[in-house]
Design a protein around this motif. Structure first.
Motif, PDB file in Angstrom:
ATOM      1  N   SER A  28       0.826  -1.199   0.000  1.00  6.71           N
ATOM      2  CA  SER A  28       0.000   0.000   0.000  1.00  6.71           C
ATOM      3  C   SER A  28       0.865   1.256   0.000  1.00  6.71           C
ATOM      4  CB  SER A  28      -0.929   0.009   1.222  1.00  6.71           C
ATOM      5  OG  SER A  28      -1.782  -1.104   1.222  1.00  6.71           O
ATOM      6  N   SER A  29       0.238   2.362  -0.322  1.00  7.71           N
ATOM      7  CA  SER A  29       0.915   3.653  -0.287  1.00  7.71           C
ATOM      8  C   SER A  29      -0.024   4.679   0.318  1.00  7.71           C
ATOM      9  CB  SER A  29       1.316   4.092  -1.698  1.00  7.71           C
ATOM     10  OG  SER A  29       0.163   4.381  -2.475  1.00  7.71           O
ATOM     11  N   GLU A  30       0.457   5.880   0.436  1.00  9.09           N
ATOM     12  CA  GLU A  30      -0.364   6.962   0.986  1.00  9.09           C
ATOM     13  C   GLU A  30      -1.596   7.208   0.134  1.00  9.09           C
ATOM     14  OE1 GLU A  30       0.088  11.765   1.925  1.00  9.09           O
ATOM     15  OE2 GLU A  30       1.822  10.565   1.277  1.00  9.09           O
ATOM     16  N   TYR A  31      -1.489   6.919  -1.159  1.00  9.40           N
ATOM     17  CA  TYR A  31      -2.568   7.220  -2.087  1.00  9.40           C
ATOM     18  C   TYR A  31      -3.353   5.977  -2.522  1.00  9.40           C
ATOM     19  CZ  TYR A  31       0.511  11.252  -2.368  1.00  9.40           C
ATOM     20  OH  TYR A  31       1.304  12.316  -2.052  1.00  9.40           O
ATOM     21  N   SER A  32      -2.838   4.815  -2.223  1.00 16.97           N
ATOM     22  CA  SER A  32      -3.492   3.593  -2.688  1.00 16.97           C
ATOM     23  C   SER A  32      -3.324   2.480  -1.658  1.00 16.97           C
ATOM     24  CB  SER A  32      -2.894   3.149  -4.031  1.00 16.97           C
ATOM     25  OG  SER A  32      -3.437   1.912  -4.435  1.00 16.97           O
ATOM     26  N   ARG A  33      -4.413   2.163  -0.961  1.00 17.96           N
ATOM     27  CA  ARG A  33      -4.371   1.077   0.023  1.00 17.96           C
ATOM     28  C   ARG A  33      -4.973  -0.170  -0.612  1.00 17.96           C
ATOM     29  NH1 ARG A  33      -3.427  -0.096   5.161  1.00 17.96           N
ATOM     30  NH2 ARG A  33      -4.752  -1.594   6.271  1.00 17.96           N
ATOM     31  N   ARG A  53      -1.239  -3.778  -7.920  1.00 15.97           N
ATOM     32  CA  ARG A  53      -2.123  -3.062  -8.850  1.00 15.97           C
ATOM     33  C   ARG A  53      -2.506  -3.949 -10.032  1.00 15.97           C
ATOM     34  NH1 ARG A  53       1.161   1.232  -7.114  1.00 15.97           N
ATOM     35  NH2 ARG A  53       2.641   1.012  -8.844  1.00 15.97           N
TER      36      ARG A  53
END
Length: 457
Positions: free
Chosen positions: A247-252, A330
């Motif tokens: 995950s990232s700050e913009y995409s969990r 993704r």
């Protein structure tokens, strides 16, 4: 501790348990989505540690509750036949469920729960007729193992889960919480039919090709291409860890997406080490009930049958190994999105209608030009709810005794003893198992009997 692999199993009695109430005989057609499944059985087992009632009592309870449950779940008491077009059809004639009683001369804690082909496999019943067979096996230590074999064209895992919970509720003298539905009209094709050209990329009629090569299975072989069943234990902390990494700050991403991405990268490493194929495939089984239902007259939550699709994607192995986990996650999300809509399922139903009476199959099951794995989420497996009155199981899992595809199979399920932990059932080539145990031993831990007592493995 050495495990007992040579224990004796004696079946003392087998009889067909029919529905307690009379069932009018009639024909139940299979839906288009049922016809997509091959004529194979899937198996399920539940281990009950140190049952405090006699085996004779457990058998009486199981049989009576089974007879009561088969009244509303009458399809499980029927038989598969063939219609005038050569297609399979279900005769609801109350033949019953073949129920066997057995004794295994071994203790539960001496069974090899990692290599099921050395232990639990020997306790699954034969199914000579009908849709379902059950075996109750008493062990030396007083433990009980209930095993079931179910025809996949009649039920998917979701359907089987509803049945098992209802069976357990009946055994505890409770009303069943879900009244099953067999309304095939819920999955009728549209007029005129309409489907996307992408269906030709995901599915194909069987007569266009020869039978798929069956993977070799021999638990005593050392062949790296041999398919074997293994059960792993995955701690919740490890699942959270890979979810965080993906995950990232913009995409969990979801836990399942992170798990599939991690597994896909491991699969790619398998052939990269051997210098073989260039691509690795990932397929994901998607349940369409929430996509097709509307919580009204078309509520699919109680539907019994198959409501599945199996989209897949192939990617370059070098990219899978090189790219970060989030990037691969993704790609996984893209696979899921392919089959995550009502239009996809309706298009699939229409596409199958256009092919009938030809049998069809997901192309994913035929991928044999590189490592491939199909993931089917069993995280809704209600293992703790399958309590027949002597407590919930210490362990439960699905199992395929016949996996007729060159694509591997992985099914993560919830732990019966520790919240958040997973039990992961796999049918994979030995070479893939070797990479999993070498590259991810801290995450994929071979199932041990410590798990039965709720201890972290």
């Amino acid at each position: 501790m050495a495990r007992n692999e040579d224990f004796l199993v004696k079946v003392s009695k087998t009889e067909a348990v029919s529905a307690a109430l009379p069932v009018q005989e009639y024909w139940l057609p299979l839906s288009n989505l049922d016809l997509m499944l091959p004529p194979v059985d899937f198996c399920v087992f539940f281990c009950y540690d140190h049952v405090d009632v006699t085996f004779a009592s457990t058998v009486v309870t199981l049989k009576k509750a089974l007879a009561d449950t088969l009244a509303p779940y009458y399809a499980f008491a029927g038989e598969i036949t063939t219609n005038s077009l050569g297609e399979p059809e279900l005769l609801c004639n109350n033949y019953g469920v073949e129920f066997s009683e057995a004794r295994a001369y071994v203790n539960l804690h001496d069974l090899d729960l990692y290599r099921l082909e050395k232990s639990i496999y020997r306790l699954f019943p034969e199914k000579k007729r009908g849709v379902m067979a059950v075996q109750a096996t008493e062990l030396n230590c007083g433990s009980l193992i209930v095993t079931c074999r179910v025809h996949h064209r009649i039920a998917d895992a979701y359907s089987a889960n509803l049945f098992f919970v209802s069976w357990a509720e009946s055994a505890r003298s409770m009303p069943i919480s879900v009244v099953p539905s067999f309304r095939r009209s819920l999955l009728s094709s549209r007029h005129p039919p309409k489907h996307s050209p992408s269906m030709d990329e995901l599915y194909m009629p069987l007569p266009s090709v020869s039978s798929p090569p069956k993977p070799k299975r021999n638990p005593d072989s050392s062949d790296l291409d041999e398919f074997v069943s293994r059960v792993f234990y995955v701690a919740a902390s490890k699942i959270d860890e890979i979810q965080c990494l993906a995950s990232s700050e913009y995409s969990r991403v979801t836990k399942l997406e992170a798990f599939c991405a991690f597994l896909w990268k491991l699969t790619a490493k398998t052939e990269q080490k051997s210098g073989g194929a260039r691509k690795a495939a990932l397929g994901i089984v998607i349940d369409g009930r929430t996509r097709l239902g509307d919580n009204g007259v078309n509520n699919m939550g109680s539907y019994i049958g198959n409501v599945l699709t199996a989209p897949f994607r192939q990617c370059e192995m070098a990219e899978l190994v090189r790219n970060p986990l989030g990037s691969v996650a993704r790609e996984v999300h893209g696979v899921i999105e392919t089959g995550a809509s009502k239009e996809h399922f309706m298009g699939l139903i229409d596409w199958i209608e256009a092919q009938r009476p030809k049998p069809i199959t997901p192309k994913a099951y035929w991928v044999n030009d590189g490592p491939a794995v199909m993931v089917s989420s069993g995280r809704r497996f209600p293992v703790r709810e399958v309590d027949f009155g002597w407590g919930p199981p210490a362990l439960g899992s699905y199992y395929f005794s016949e996996w007729g595809s060159p694509m591997g199979y992985v099914m993560p399920m919830p732990s019966a003893t520790v919240d958040g932990d997973w039990v992961v059932y796999t049918v994979l080539p030995r070479r893939v198992i070797h990479v999993i145990t070498e590259e991810a031993a801290d995450m994929f831990r071979p199932m041990t009997n410590q798990y039965l007592t709720g201890h972290t493995v």
